[in-house]
Design a protein around this motif. Sequence first.
Motif, short mmCIF file in Angstrom:
data_model
loop_
_atom_site.label_atom_id
_atom_site.label_comp_id
_atom_site.label_asym_id
_atom_site.label_seq_id
_atom_site.Cartn_x
_atom_site.Cartn_y
_atom_site.Cartn_z
N LEU A 61 -5.31 7.33 -11.70
CA LEU A 61 -5.59 8.41 -12.66
C LEU A 61 -6.65 9.36 -12.12
O LEU A 61 -6.55 10.57 -12.26
N GLY A 62 -7.67 8.80 -11.51
CA GLY A 62 -8.75 9.62 -10.94
C GLY A 62 -8.27 10.56 -9.85
O GLY A 62 -8.73 11.71 -9.76
N PHE A 63 -7.35 10.09 -9.02
CA PHE A 63 -6.79 10.93 -7.96
C PHE A 63 -5.68 11.84 -8.46
O PHE A 63 -5.24 12.73 -7.74
N GLY A 64 -5.20 11.60 -9.68
CA GLY A 64 -4.04 12.35 -10.16
C GLY A 64 -2.77 11.95 -9.43
O GLY A 64 -1.85 12.75 -9.26
N ALA A 65 -2.71 10.70 -9.00
CA ALA A 65 -1.57 10.21 -8.21
C ALA A 65 -0.34 10.01 -9.09
O ALA A 65 -0.44 9.67 -10.26
N VAL A 66 0.81 10.19 -8.47
CA VAL A 66 2.08 9.86 -9.13
C VAL A 66 2.75 8.68 -8.44
O VAL A 66 3.71 8.13 -8.95
N GLY A 67 2.23 8.30 -7.28
CA GLY A 67 2.78 7.17 -6.54
C GLY A 67 1.68 6.37 -5.89
O GLY A 67 0.61 6.90 -5.55
N VAL A 68 1.95 5.09 -5.72
CA VAL A 68 1.00 4.17 -5.09
C VAL A 68 1.77 3.31 -4.09
O VAL A 68 2.87 2.84 -4.39
N VAL A 69 1.18 3.12 -2.93
CA VAL A 69 1.67 2.14 -1.97
C VAL A 69 0.49 1.23 -1.66
O VAL A 69 -0.60 1.72 -1.35
N MET A 70 0.72 -0.06 -1.78
CA MET A 70 -0.37 -0.97 -1.44
C MET A 70 0.08 -1.93 -0.35
O MET A 70 1.28 -2.12 -0.13
N ALA A 71 -0.90 -2.46 0.33
CA ALA A 71 -0.64 -3.44 1.38
C ALA A 71 -1.79 -4.41 1.42
O ALA A 71 -2.91 -4.08 1.03
N HIS A 72 -1.49 -5.61 1.85
CA HIS A 72 -2.55 -6.56 2.14
C HIS A 72 -2.10 -7.44 3.29
O HIS A 72 -0.91 -7.54 3.58
N ASN A 73 -3.07 -8.01 3.94
CA ASN A 73 -2.76 -8.84 5.09
C ASN A 73 -2.81 -10.32 4.73
O ASN A 73 -3.42 -10.70 3.74
N HIS A 74 -2.12 -11.10 5.53
CA HIS A 74 -2.21 -12.56 5.47
C HIS A 74 -2.79 -13.02 6.81
O HIS A 74 -2.07 -13.05 7.81
N PRO A 75 -4.07 -13.34 6.85
CA PRO A 75 -4.68 -13.78 8.11
C PRO A 75 -4.01 -15.03 8.69
O PRO A 75 -4.16 -15.32 9.88
N SER A 76 -3.26 -15.75 7.88
CA SER A 76 -2.57 -16.95 8.34
C SER A 76 -1.52 -16.64 9.39
O SER A 76 -1.07 -17.53 10.11
N GLY A 77 -1.07 -15.38 9.45
CA GLY A 77 -0.03 -15.00 10.40
C GLY A 77 1.37 -15.05 9.82
O GLY A 77 2.34 -14.73 10.50
N ASP A 78 1.51 -15.42 8.55
CA ASP A 78 2.80 -15.50 7.88
C ASP A 78 2.90 -14.38 6.86
O ASP A 78 2.13 -14.35 5.89
N ALA A 79 3.85 -13.47 7.06
CA ALA A 79 3.98 -12.30 6.17
C ALA A 79 4.84 -12.58 4.94
O ALA A 79 5.22 -11.66 4.23
N THR A 80 5.12 -13.84 4.66
CA THR A 80 5.89 -14.19 3.47
C THR A 80 5.02 -14.02 2.23
O THR A 80 3.94 -14.62 2.16
N PRO A 81 5.48 -13.22 1.26
CA PRO A 81 4.68 -13.05 0.03
C PRO A 81 4.58 -14.37 -0.73
O PRO A 81 5.54 -15.13 -0.83
N SER A 82 3.39 -14.63 -1.27
CA SER A 82 3.19 -15.82 -2.10
C SER A 82 3.70 -15.54 -3.51
O SER A 82 3.97 -14.39 -3.88
N ALA A 83 3.80 -16.59 -4.30
CA ALA A 83 4.18 -16.42 -5.71
C ALA A 83 3.16 -15.53 -6.42
O ALA A 83 3.52 -14.70 -7.26
N ARG A 84 1.89 -15.66 -6.06
CA ARG A 84 0.83 -14.82 -6.64
C ARG A 84 1.04 -13.36 -6.25
O ARG A 84 0.85 -12.46 -7.06
#
Length: 125
Positions: free
Chosen positions: A63-86
């Motif tokens: 809202l502060g940026f007046g955005a209409v779209g969001v892309v997020m990313a996070h890393n898994h330091p474990s080396g496995d890019a499989t998304p967790s249930a969380r």
Amino acid sequence: MPSPRIADLAAARALFAGLRNATVETVAVAYLDPNRRLLGMRHVAGRRDRVPVTIRTIAVDALGFGAVGVVMAHNHPSGDATPSARDVAFTQALAAGLRTLEVVLLDHLVIAGDQVTSLRAMGVV
């Protein structure tokens, strides 16, 4: 200099490339205008396997940026890019919350070294 345009997965991967080798889990959120140009970003570093970022924080930023779209990313330091249930549950809740504000969660990427998993491609978003 104009802001970069985040029009596809390749552009998003390039934007979040800095997360590839982070040793603690880190979330980066990109806020985009209607033409998918970058308005701003937030980075939050956490612990080895968790980052304290909330839907509220992302919504307030959008809202502060007046955005209409969001892309997020996070890393898994474990080396496995499989998304967790969380990861999946948070992504679904975030997409629903942002929709109420007329903001679209375009994707959530999980990055581990050279591996990148798109939750959009998985059908989660």
